[in-house]
Write a protein that holds these residues in place. Structure first.
Motif, short mmCIF file in Angstrom:
data_model
loop_
_atom_site.label_atom_id
_atom_site.label_comp_id
_atom_site.label_asym_id
_atom_site.label_seq_id
_atom_site.Cartn_x
_atom_site.Cartn_y
_atom_site.Cartn_z
N UNK A 185 0.78 -1.34 -0.02
CA UNK A 185 -0.06 0.12 -0.18
C UNK A 185 1.00 1.40 -0.03
N UNK A 186 0.20 2.36 -0.36
CA UNK A 186 1.04 3.70 -0.19
C UNK A 186 0.50 4.64 0.82
N UNK A 187 1.50 4.86 1.43
CA UNK A 187 1.51 5.82 2.73
C UNK A 187 1.13 6.95 2.44
N UNK A 188 0.27 7.80 3.26
CA UNK A 188 -0.06 9.00 3.08
C UNK A 188 0.74 9.99 3.65
N UNK A 192 17.25 15.81 5.83
CA UNK A 192 16.52 14.90 5.01
C UNK A 192 16.89 14.99 3.29
N UNK A 193 16.90 13.97 2.78
CA UNK A 193 17.00 13.93 1.38
C UNK A 193 16.04 12.80 0.73
N UNK A 194 15.75 12.82 -0.32
CA UNK A 194 14.94 11.88 -1.11
C UNK A 194 15.81 11.31 -2.21
N UNK A 195 15.78 9.89 -2.05
CA UNK A 195 16.54 9.19 -3.07
C UNK A 195 16.18 9.30 -4.68
N UNK A 196 16.88 9.69 -5.38
CA UNK A 196 16.80 9.78 -6.91
C UNK A 196 16.63 8.51 -7.67
N UNK A 197 16.94 7.29 -7.04
CA UNK A 197 16.67 6.01 -7.53
C UNK A 197 15.44 5.85 -7.96
N UNK A 198 14.89 5.67 -9.07
CA UNK A 198 13.74 4.98 -9.73
C UNK A 198 13.27 3.84 -9.30
N UNK A 199 12.18 3.65 -8.55
CA UNK A 199 11.83 2.43 -8.35
C UNK A 199 10.41 1.77 -9.60
N UNK A 254 7.64 -0.53 -9.35
CA UNK A 254 6.37 0.28 -8.76
C UNK A 254 5.61 0.70 -9.92
N UNK A 255 6.33 0.72 -11.04
CA UNK A 255 5.46 1.52 -12.13
C UNK A 255 6.11 2.94 -12.28
N UNK A 256 6.05 3.64 -13.54
CA UNK A 256 6.74 5.09 -13.57
C UNK A 256 5.73 6.07 -12.85
N UNK A 257 4.56 5.90 -13.20
CA UNK A 257 3.34 6.75 -12.47
C UNK A 257 3.46 6.67 -11.17
N UNK A 258 3.44 5.18 -10.62
CA UNK A 258 3.49 5.07 -9.37
C UNK A 258 4.66 5.60 -8.34
N UNK A 259 5.88 5.43 -9.12
CA UNK A 259 7.07 5.87 -8.36
C UNK A 259 7.10 7.53 -8.51
N UNK A 260 6.55 8.05 -9.36
CA UNK A 260 6.54 9.27 -9.25
C UNK A 260 5.43 10.12 -8.33
N UNK A 261 4.29 9.40 -8.21
CA UNK A 261 3.30 9.68 -7.14
C UNK A 261 4.06 9.55 -5.58
N UNK A 262 4.87 8.43 -5.36
CA UNK A 262 5.44 7.93 -4.07
C UNK A 262 6.53 8.98 -3.87
N UNK A 263 7.18 9.49 -4.78
CA UNK A 263 8.31 10.43 -4.61
C UNK A 263 7.49 11.70 -4.21
N UNK A 264 6.62 11.98 -4.78
CA UNK A 264 5.91 13.46 -4.41
C UNK A 264 5.28 13.53 -2.87
N UNK A 265 4.73 12.25 -2.65
CA UNK A 265 4.42 12.06 -1.25
C UNK A 265 5.61 12.21 -0.29
N UNK A 266 6.53 11.74 -0.50
CA UNK A 266 7.97 11.89 0.09
C UNK A 266 8.36 13.40 0.51
N UNK A 293 6.33 15.98 0.01
CA UNK A 293 5.42 16.60 0.46
C UNK A 293 5.75 16.68 1.85
N UNK A 294 5.81 15.51 2.36
CA UNK A 294 5.90 15.06 3.94
C UNK A 294 7.32 15.74 4.45
N UNK A 295 8.24 15.69 3.68
CA UNK A 295 9.83 16.19 4.26
C UNK A 295 9.66 17.56 4.16
N UNK A 296 9.00 18.45 3.23
CA UNK A 296 9.07 19.67 3.14
C UNK A 296 7.91 20.24 4.31
N UNK A 297 7.02 19.88 4.65
CA UNK A 297 6.07 20.04 5.79
C UNK A 297 6.92 20.27 6.85
#
Length: 324
Positions: free
Chosen positions: A154-157, A183-190, A193-205, A207-211
């Motif tokens: 599942x995808x974390x919020x 904090x850093x976010x890894x530039x490794x593409x997973x 998971x799928x290209x769209x799914x990977x981009x969504x995952x990175x976007x959530x990370x 968002x959380x980190x910058x918050x």
């Protein structure tokens, strides 16, 4: 004509120094940066649990260090004649249960001590996807090639990530009043998971980190993800699997890291250490020549001078090599 978009990386304040004690945790990209810190003689401990991708497992590992947790045989499971821990990377796995436990608990003790003393905690988030054991709803840090049917994914919020990291940091700041978190976010593409799914995952990370970074002091962000994905932005800078940054890309990120995250004096010292490391790699035509002996003696004097000026530098291996 410009063919790529570069951007300035804001300097980190406070900056890293050689005298700092550093703990790194997270994805395989944390290992790459951590390896360079260790190579250049920084006082760093890298991934005590091994590689962890999702932020909840990283937060849980930090809680376990603060608890001084010791793992027992009930924390391990046997799969295909190999003992594993759901909380640890497979580097800890093995055929002998007690050896696995001893290895894990030694790393736990070292991490617990380091976290109490750390000046910097560097966390690299890899993915917002988690794998959850169906039998008990437990989020695992590593699946250890157990059949996929044993998990659901599942995808974390962003809220889940913020809550987990916030709780961990609140406790950490209480026990270590001086620690800063980068904090850093890894530039490794997973890609699996799928290209769209990977981009969504990175976007959530992101968002959380910058918050968190925008909300609290002592929290900082280094744009490793943006340097690879938006600046380099070319498959020439990835390995053959097209998902992991290659050596050239990692070196590019490292150079930005040293320029923006280290004090000028630390950068200068890092260059002096690099010169010694390169000298150690020198291969003479005649190792018994007087000229080579003079070269080794000069390098030994440089290492001794650095050690005297900066007693926290560990140059024992280099000194032993130059004096052999």
């Amino acid at each position: 004509m410009n063919f790529r978009l570069t951007f300035p990386v804001a300097p980190l304040e406070p900056s890293l120094q050689y005298s700092d004690k550093i703990l790194l945790s997270g994805s395989c990209f944390a290992e790459e940066i951590g390896a360079r810190l260790l190579q250049h003689k920084f006082n760093a401990q890298v991934n005590p649990n091994g590689i962890l991708f999702n932020p909840l497992s990283i937060a849980q590992s930090m809680q376990s260090y603060m608890d001084g947790r010791r793992y027992t045989d009930t924390d391990l499971f046997l799969h295909e004649d190999i003992w594993h821990s759901w909380d640890h990377h497979s580097r800890y796995s093995g055929t002998q249960q007690q050896v696995v436990l001893d290895h894990i608990n030694h790393a736990q003790a070292e991490a617990s001590k380091r976290l109490k003393e750390a000046d910097w905690l560097i966390i690299t988030l890899g993915s917002a996807y988690v794998y959850v054991l169906k039998e008990n709803s437990r989020i695992v840090g590593n699946c250890h090639k157990v059949p996929e049917a044993a998990f659901y994914k599942r995808l974390l919020t962003a809220d889940e990530i913020i809550t987990a990291l916030d709780n961990m940091m609140h406790r950490l700041f209480f026990s270590n009043a001086k620690v800063n978190i980068l904090f850093t976010v890894s530039p490794v593409r997973y890609a699996r998971d799928g290209v769209v799914e990977n981009n969504l995952s990175k976007a959530i990370l992101l968002q959380a980190v910058h918050h968190l970074v925008n909300k609290f002091s002592r929290l900082y962000y280094f744009p490793a993800y943006e340097l690879v994905i938006d600046d380099l932005r070319d498959y020439r800078f990835f390995k053959e699997d097209l998902v992991h940054p290659n050596e050239l890309a990692i070196q590019y990120v490292w150079e930005h890291f040293t320029n923006s995250c280290m004090t000028p004096s630390t950068q200068q010292l890092e260059k002096q250490v690099s010169d010694l490391l390169r000298a150690r790699q020198h291969r003479p035509f005649n190792a018994d020549s007087p000229q080579h002996r003079q070269f080794l003696d000069a390098c030994a004097r440089k290492a001794e001078a650095l050690k005297e000026q900066h007693p926290y530098l560990d140059l024992e291996e280099e000194l032993a090599y130059f004096k052999r």
